[in-house]
Design an enzyme around this catalytic site. Structure first.
Site, PDB file in Angstrom:
ATOM      1  CB  SER A 190      50.292 -28.147 -12.408  1.00  0.00           C
ATOM      2  OG  SER A 190      49.456 -28.732 -13.376  1.00  0.00           O
ATOM      3  CE1 TYR A 217      52.223 -29.375 -15.564  1.00  0.00           C
ATOM      4  CE2 TYR A 217      54.257 -28.094 -15.656  1.00  0.00           C
ATOM      5  CZ  TYR A 217      52.902 -28.205 -15.347  1.00  0.00           C
ATOM      6  OH  TYR A 217      52.245 -27.115 -14.831  1.00  0.00           O
ATOM      7  CE  LYS A 239      55.004 -26.265 -12.442  1.00  0.00           C
ATOM      8  NZ  LYS A 239      55.489 -24.919 -12.088  1.00  0.00           N
TER       9      LYS A 239
HETATM   10  C1  WQD Z   1      44.139 -30.025 -22.620  1.00  0.00           C
HETATM   11  C2  WQD Z   1      43.434 -31.202 -23.270  1.00  0.00           C
HETATM   12  C3  WQD Z   1      44.910 -32.555 -24.597  1.00  0.00           C
HETATM   13  C4  WQD Z   1      45.843 -29.605 -27.619  1.00  0.00           C
HETATM   14  C5  WQD Z   1      47.903 -27.635 -19.138  1.00  0.00           C
HETATM   15  C6  WQD Z   1      49.210 -26.937 -19.092  1.00  0.00           C
HETATM   16  C7  WQD Z   1      49.928 -27.229 -17.831  1.00  0.00           C
HETATM   17  C8  WQD Z   1      49.049 -27.105 -16.651  1.00  0.00           C
HETATM   18  C9  WQD Z   1      47.796 -27.925 -16.814  1.00  0.00           C
HETATM   19  C10 WQD Z   1      49.388 -25.064 -15.501  1.00  0.00           C
HETATM   20  C11 WQD Z   1      44.266 -32.484 -23.229  1.00  0.00           C
HETATM   21  C12 WQD Z   1      43.842 -31.876 -25.467  1.00  0.00           C
HETATM   22  C13 WQD Z   1      45.350 -30.245 -26.508  1.00  0.00           C
HETATM   23  C14 WQD Z   1      45.372 -29.945 -28.902  1.00  0.00           C
HETATM   24  C15 WQD Z   1      43.902 -31.561 -27.890  1.00  0.00           C
HETATM   25  N1  WQD Z   1      48.716 -25.745 -16.429  1.00  0.00           N
HETATM   26  N2  WQD Z   1      44.389 -31.208 -26.646  1.00  0.00           N
HETATM   27  N3  WQD Z   1      44.396 -30.921 -28.986  1.00  0.00           N
HETATM   28  O1  WQD Z   1      47.756 -30.873 -20.991  1.00  0.00           O
HETATM   29  O2  WQD Z   1      45.803 -30.177 -19.513  1.00  0.00           O
HETATM   30  O3  WQD Z   1      48.076 -29.016 -19.376  1.00  0.00           O
HETATM   31  O4  WQD Z   1      47.170 -27.467 -17.979  1.00  0.00           O
HETATM   32  O5  WQD Z   1      50.232 -25.462 -14.791  1.00  0.00           O
HETATM   33  O6  WQD Z   1      50.970 -26.288 -17.739  1.00  0.00           O
HETATM   34  O7  WQD Z   1      49.997 -27.380 -20.167  1.00  0.00           O
HETATM   35  O8  WQD Z   1      46.549 -28.661 -21.317  1.00  0.00           O
HETATM   36  O9  WQD Z   1      45.701 -27.468 -23.281  1.00  0.00           O
HETATM   37  O10 WQD Z   1      47.709 -29.000 -23.530  1.00  0.00           O
HETATM   38  O11 WQD Z   1      45.461 -29.999 -23.149  1.00  0.00           O
HETATM   39  O12 WQD Z   1      43.037 -32.440 -27.995  1.00  0.00           O
HETATM   40  O13 WQD Z   1      45.789 -29.407 -29.963  1.00  0.00           O
HETATM   41  O14 WQD Z   1      43.257 -30.886 -24.649  1.00  0.00           O
HETATM   42  O15 WQD Z   1      45.138 -33.883 -25.033  1.00  0.00           O
HETATM   43  O16 WQD Z   1      43.408 -33.579 -23.070  1.00  0.00           O
HETATM   44  P1  WQD Z   1      47.012 -29.803 -20.298  1.00  0.00           P
HETATM   45  P2  WQD Z   1      46.414 -28.733 -22.889  1.00  0.00           P
END
Ligand code: WQD
Length: 333
Positions: free
Chosen positions: A124, A148, A152
């Site tokens: 990741s 998390y 990784k």
């Molecule tokens: C993205 C941004 C949230 C939901 C993911 C995967 C992880 C890894 C990396 C593969 C953040 C914001 C989110 C919502 C929001 N992928 N958000 N409202 O946390 O970057 O991690 O990518 O390994 O497995 O989970 O992704 O989509 O959860 O969040 O504002 O309802 O969107 O705070 O800034 P994240 P995400």
């Protein structure tokens, strides 16, 4: 070749299974169904015209996994299985370290026993943490900020150590940034059964009326519009990168890590606006404080991965939403 996909019923694993079957490989899915539906096996077969083998197995069950690898005549493994939510990991640190680290060591033991020495690992981009510069190259310091991403980063250290002491191993670690979208058929997509927390599925559930609004977690980040920036890459581009990585590990030895992203940062607000434009409808939002463990900006420097994997271009955010919506709108469950 026979490829074993751990977590093969999951979001990326299921799309990978379709592509490998269509390319003529034999595919074996290993999945404990903790965050996926067994019915996805039928969908994979429907799209690919060929059925993968499926074993409902926890990757931490080394004995069962060893039997699967031995019986299948496995040539290579793609290890997708793992827990994957940044925010959830803050509440379940031990579970994340157990499933992700013990899961990997179990896969390594089963592979070692059965003579499998080629592995592509699902890592990741979140392992970089608050990077000094964005886009982030593979040479940037690894600085995980949550259980998390730390799990990784530790998995990568384990893999690099194994390769350092045993030159028969060949491992490619793919550091995904933010995979999203769905197969163009609309038959498979991001379909979590455990937790819907990633931004694109949350937008889909809001557009579909299951959620009232999209929560925006944090509007005070040091970014252009104050919301967090991520690098959203279409799942089919992630799948193509894995297929190329399988070819690389066939001809090399040692450990290598590559960024898997589009190389373009998009903020939460920009993504929500893009979704509304593509789907031609307003998307209600509500502002919230930051999620714990989130960093301001993550985007991939794709220079090395483009060269090593022969990647030329990427599907855009508009395609991500068109494909994601086709799957969500067509889903009956
Ligand atoms: C993205 C941004 C949230 C939901 C993911 C995967 C992880 C890894 C990396 C593969 C953040 C914001 C989110 C919502 C929001 N992928 N958000 N409202 O946390 O970057 O991690 O990518 O390994 O497995 O989970 O992704 O989509 O959860 O969040 O504002 O309802 O969107 O705070 O800034 P994240 P995400």
């Amino acid at each position: 070749m026979t490829i074993v996909l751990t977590g093969g019923c999951g979001f990326i694993g299921s799309h990978q299974a379709v592509a490998l079957l269509e390319a003529g490989h034999d595919v074996v899915l290993v999945d404990d169904l903790s965050n996926a539906r067994e019915s996805v096996v039928d969908r994979i077969a429907e799209i690919a015209g060929r059925r993968p083998e499926f074993h409902a197995t926890d990757v931490r069950d080394t004995e069962a996994l060893t039997k699967v690898l031995a019986a299948s005549g496995c040539d290579s493994i793609i290890h997708f299985a793992g827990l994957k939510h940044v925010s959830e990991s803050m509440e379940r640190a031990i579970d994340y370290l157990d499933v992700n680290l013990a899961g990997l060591t179990s896969v390594l033991k089963a592979a070692d026993t059965t003579g499998v020495r080629r592995l592509v690992f699902s890592s990741s981009g979140s392992i970089y943490g608050p990077a000094e510069r964005v886009p982030i190259p593979e040479t940037a310091p690894v600085n995980p900020t949550n259980p998390y991403s730390r799990s990784k980063a530790l998995c990568e250290q384990v893999l690099a150590q194994v390769c350092a002491v045993d030159p028969s191993w060949s491992v490619m670690s793919l550091r995904y940034f933010n995979p999203a979208g769905a197969h163009p058929s609309g038959l498979i997509g991001e379909d979590p059964t455990h937790l819907i927390s990633n931004l694109v599925p949350v937008i889909m559930e809001t557009v579909n009326g299951a959620f009232d609004s999209v929560p925006i977690f944090g509007t005070d980040f040091d970014t252009d519009d104050g919301t967090a920036v991520r690098d959203y890459i279409h799942v089919m581009d992630v799948v193509e990168a894995h297929a190329a990585a399988l070819d690389v590990v066939k001809t090399t030895t040692g450990f290598e890590a590559l960024n898997i992203g589009r190389g373009e940062g998009v903020s939460v607000r920009q993504l929500i606006t893009a979704a509304g434009d593509v789907l031609d409808r307003p998307i209600p939002t509500v502002e919230h404080p930051r999620r714990t463990g989130d960093v301001a900006a993550l985007a991939a420097d794709t220079t090395r991965s483009k060269k090593r994997l022969g990647i030329h271009d990427y599907r855009g955010v508009d395609t991500i939403f068109r494909d994601a919506w086709r799957f969500r709108a067509g889903r009956t469950t």
